[in-house]
Design a protein around this motif. Structure first.
Motif, PDB file in Angstrom:
ATOM      1  N   PRO A  26      41.723  87.830  52.674  1.00  0.00           N
ATOM      2  CA  PRO A  26      42.109  88.803  53.819  1.00  0.00           C
ATOM      3  C   PRO A  26      43.473  88.105  54.409  1.00  0.00           C
ATOM      4  N   ASN A  27      44.471  89.147  55.202  1.00  0.00           N
ATOM      5  CA  ASN A  27      45.500  88.602  55.857  1.00  0.00           C
ATOM      6  C   ASN A  27      45.504  89.464  56.907  1.00  0.00           C
ATOM      7  N   GLY A  28      45.061  89.016  58.102  1.00  0.00           N
ATOM      8  CA  GLY A  28      45.020  89.780  59.400  1.00  0.00           C
ATOM      9  C   GLY A  28      43.775  90.718  59.789  1.00  0.00           C
ATOM     10  N   ARG A  29      43.857  91.362  60.569  1.00  0.00           N
ATOM     11  CA  ARG A  29      42.811  92.349  61.032  1.00  0.00           C
ATOM     12  C   ARG A  29      43.134  93.724  60.185  1.00  0.00           C
ATOM     13  N   ALA A  30      42.233  94.557  60.248  1.00  0.00           N
ATOM     14  CA  ALA A  30      42.385  95.783  59.640  1.00  0.00           C
ATOM     15  C   ALA A  30      43.361  96.760  60.590  1.00  0.00           C
ATOM     16  N   ILE A  31      44.243  97.544  59.875  1.00  0.00           N
ATOM     17  CA  ILE A  31      45.170  98.281  60.371  1.00  0.00           C
ATOM     18  C   ILE A  31      44.710  99.778  60.539  1.00  0.00           C
ATOM     19  N   ARG A  32      44.801 100.293  61.689  1.00  0.00           N
ATOM     20  CA  ARG A  32      44.599 101.752  61.706  1.00  0.00           C
ATOM     21  C   ARG A  32      45.944 102.651  61.765  1.00  0.00           C
ATOM     22  N   PHE A  33      45.737 103.606  61.146  1.00  0.00           N
ATOM     23  CA  PHE A  33      47.141 104.610  60.992  1.00  0.00           C
ATOM     24  C   PHE A  33      46.542 106.198  60.842  1.00  0.00           C
ATOM     25  N   ARG A  34      47.557 106.967  61.219  1.00  0.00           N
ATOM     26  CA  ARG A  34      47.278 108.374  60.858  1.00  0.00           C
ATOM     27  C   ARG A  34      48.266 108.810  60.072  1.00  0.00           C
ATOM     28  N   HIS A  35      48.162 110.302  59.987  1.00  0.00           N
ATOM     29  CA  HIS A  35      49.006 110.862  58.869  1.00  0.00           C
ATOM     30  C   HIS A  35      50.279 111.361  59.346  1.00  0.00           C
ATOM     31  N   ASP A  36      50.439 111.448  60.743  1.00  0.00           N
ATOM     32  CA  ASP A  36      51.984 111.463  61.224  1.00  0.00           C
ATOM     33  C   ASP A  36      53.073 110.441  60.741  1.00  0.00           C
ATOM     34  N   GLN A  37      54.373 111.019  60.676  1.00  0.00           N
ATOM     35  CA  GLN A  37      55.421 110.063  60.082  1.00  0.00           C
ATOM     36  C   GLN A  37      55.768 108.816  60.946  1.00  0.00           C
ATOM     37  N   PRO A  38      55.542 108.711  62.172  1.00  0.00           N
ATOM     38  CA  PRO A  38      55.905 107.362  62.784  1.00  0.00           C
ATOM     39  C   PRO A  38      54.653 106.415  62.623  1.00  0.00           C
ATOM     40  N   SER A  39      53.464 106.819  62.320  1.00  0.00           N
ATOM     41  CA  SER A  39      52.313 106.014  62.097  1.00  0.00           C
ATOM     42  C   SER A  39      52.352 105.383  60.703  1.00  0.00           C
ATOM     43  N   LEU A  40      52.438 106.568  59.818  1.00  0.00           N
ATOM     44  CA  LEU A  40      52.623 105.987  58.389  1.00  0.00           C
ATOM     45  C   LEU A  40      53.859 105.123  58.089  1.00  0.00           C
ATOM     46  N   ALA A  41      54.899 105.482  58.742  1.00  0.00           N
ATOM     47  CA  ALA A  41      56.205 104.386  58.725  1.00  0.00           C
ATOM     48  C   ALA A  41      55.654 103.052  59.187  1.00  0.00           C
ATOM     49  N   ALA A  42      55.042 102.988  60.337  1.00  0.00           N
ATOM     50  CA  ALA A  42      54.638 101.462  60.768  1.00  0.00           C
ATOM     51  C   ALA A  42      53.682 101.008  59.889  1.00  0.00           C
TER      52      ALA A  42
END
Length: 107
Positions: A26-42
């Protein structure tokens, strides 16, 4: 050379969760993201952070409803769809099916 695997837990409602593994650790903590473009890009930026040109990256996710669609169609993704067998069913194909390919520079 690093082999990076990203396990993605897609949600129909709410945030998706992803965990990055480098060479199985494992590398780091879990990442949360959503479907919107800024969140996917991040998310994609975080997913490729620290990788070199000769490193490999793959993301694994279960196709939950249509939640997988925006993730799989992100411009930097190269994706395959795998039709596995469900519990209690037989005769399902276990051959990876090319779904959409785009060279992402990592494999």
């Amino acid at each position: 050379m690093t082999f990076r695997t990203i396990g993605i837990d897609l949600a129909i409602r709410g945030d998706h969760l992803a965990q990055i593994y480098d060479d199985g650790r494992p590398n780091g903590r879990a990442i949360r993201f959503r479907h919107d473009q800024p969140s996917l890009a991040a998310f994609v930026q975080t997913a490729v952070m620290g990788l070199r040109a000769d490193d490999h990256i793959q993301a694994i996710m279960e196709p939950t409803g249509m939640s997988w669609f925006p993730v799989a169609h992100h411009p930097s993704c190269r994706c395959w769809r795998h039709r596995g067998s469900r519990q209690g069913k037989t005769g399902q194909s276990s051959t990876p099916l090319p779904f959409r390919t785009r060279q992402n520079g990592y494999g």
